[in-house]
Design an enzyme around this catalytic site. Sequence first.
Site, PDB file in Angstrom:
ATOM      1  N   LYS A 281       0.823  -1.215   0.000  1.00  0.00           N
ATOM      2  CA  LYS A 281       0.000   0.000   0.000  1.00  0.00           C
ATOM      3  C   LYS A 281       0.850   1.254   0.000  1.00  0.00           C
ATOM      4  O   LYS A 281       0.451   2.270  -0.566  1.00  0.00           O
ATOM      5  CB  LYS A 281      -0.967   0.001   1.193  1.00  0.00           C
ATOM      6  CG  LYS A 281      -2.125  -0.963   1.005  1.00  0.00           C
ATOM      7  CD  LYS A 281      -3.250  -0.707   1.976  1.00  0.00           C
ATOM      8  CE  LYS A 281      -4.389  -1.686   1.736  1.00  0.00           C
ATOM      9  NZ  LYS A 281      -5.359  -1.695   2.841  1.00  0.00           N
TER      10      LYS A 281
ATOM     11  N   LYS B 155      -7.770 -11.726  -9.375  1.00  0.00           N
ATOM     12  CA  LYS B 155      -8.833 -11.815  -8.386  1.00  0.00           C
ATOM     13  C   LYS B 155      -9.937 -10.788  -8.684  1.00  0.00           C
ATOM     14  O   LYS B 155      -9.635  -9.673  -9.117  1.00  0.00           O
ATOM     15  CB  LYS B 155      -8.205 -11.503  -7.017  1.00  0.00           C
ATOM     16  CG  LYS B 155      -9.000 -12.020  -5.854  1.00  0.00           C
ATOM     17  CD  LYS B 155      -8.255 -11.819  -4.548  1.00  0.00           C
ATOM     18  CE  LYS B 155      -9.274 -11.706  -3.443  1.00  0.00           C
ATOM     19  NZ  LYS B 155      -8.727 -11.313  -2.174  1.00  0.00           N
TER      20      LYS B 155
ATOM     21  N   LYS C  70     -13.085  -5.022  -6.222  1.00  0.00           N
ATOM     22  CA  LYS C  70     -13.998  -3.870  -6.194  1.00  0.00           C
ATOM     23  C   LYS C  70     -13.503  -2.737  -7.076  1.00  0.00           C
ATOM     24  O   LYS C  70     -14.268  -1.953  -7.586  1.00  0.00           O
ATOM     25  CB  LYS C  70     -14.048  -3.297  -4.769  1.00  0.00           C
ATOM     26  CG  LYS C  70     -14.894  -4.052  -3.791  1.00  0.00           C
ATOM     27  CD  LYS C  70     -14.735  -3.425  -2.405  1.00  0.00           C
ATOM     28  CE  LYS C  70     -15.471  -4.231  -1.357  1.00  0.00           C
ATOM     29  NZ  LYS C  70     -15.267  -3.715  -0.008  1.00  0.00           N
TER      30      LYS C  70
END
Length: 335
Positions: A117, A199, A202
């Site tokens: 991140k 994967k 969202k």
Amino acid sequence: MENNERRPVVLSCIQPTSIPTLGNYLGALKNWKAMSDDNDCIFAVADLHALTIHPEPAKLRQQSLEMYAILLAMGLDPEKNIMFIQSHVPAHTQLAWILNCYTQFGEASRMTQFKEKSLKHSDNVNVGLFDYPVLMAADILLYQANFVPVGADQKQHLEICRDIADRFNNLRGETFTLPEPYIGKTGAKVMSLQDPTQKMSKSDVNPKATVSILDTPDVIMKKFKSAVTDSESCVRYAEGKDGINNLMTIYSCCTGLDYDKIESEFAGKGYGDFKAAVAEAVIEELRPVRENFDKYISDKASLMSAAADGAERAGRIANRTLRKVMKKTGLVMPE
Ligand code: TRP
């Protein structure tokens, strides 16, 4: 819920970042439901964790309520389970501070999610992002959880939680239960419908890649019909058939059928039939969630009252652990 029957305590939290996908649902949320029958379950909307990415305030507020409504819409019973919003129980941040002092900078620096991140959002590498696993440890340890259902990406966070708990127990005496990861029965990892090597996410820019758990039946059908497959035209689970494997996984999760049964059900049939059947199964799986969601989200008063009740029950358990920790660390106990 005083745990008199000594059922295992299961705890999990979900961040209120946009509506969950079919992947989140089959991979994690559906397990919450399955576990709530045989365990004392505690489920929270992790709004404090969401602050690390600076969401727009009105949006965060709305998404937190929506996530709580989704949990209700899924059929999780707020009386049988303890369901609350993380920030409503101040013990989480209080314990997180104390645990910070029992967490080594080096071990926290090794968290892959933090490293990833920080690279991805290099303009906002805040201390909260670094501290995220410690707050997560507090979420878990406050309730003396035995099991934490986690996806692969959270396993390392559960390990650091155990390390922190173990260190504290060794230094200050038995205080915390060491939580075990709970890997769901299917452990379903749902892939993108457009690129089945990735994967389902969202944040995918291609709307056809992802099914939201609130998508309407029409939209679900369209998305499955345009799912990427292969040119073999035979429904079987095999290496190199990522698209079909993914559809088989989804179908299996929704119907309970294993891969052999699915292969024989669709023997001699084409992908068109199979895709439509998968879409139908998903539509039926998600129908109650979508229908109930509208009811829960439009009744804010009931939503808030269920959340308040959950926070009160959670707070009782959490404060018991917090007081123990305060005593053991030498903080002066408030009267
Ligand atoms: N970090 C988790 C996620 O992003 C959410 C979370 C916060 C959590 N606290 C937790 C999960 C405690 C399990 C237990 O998925």
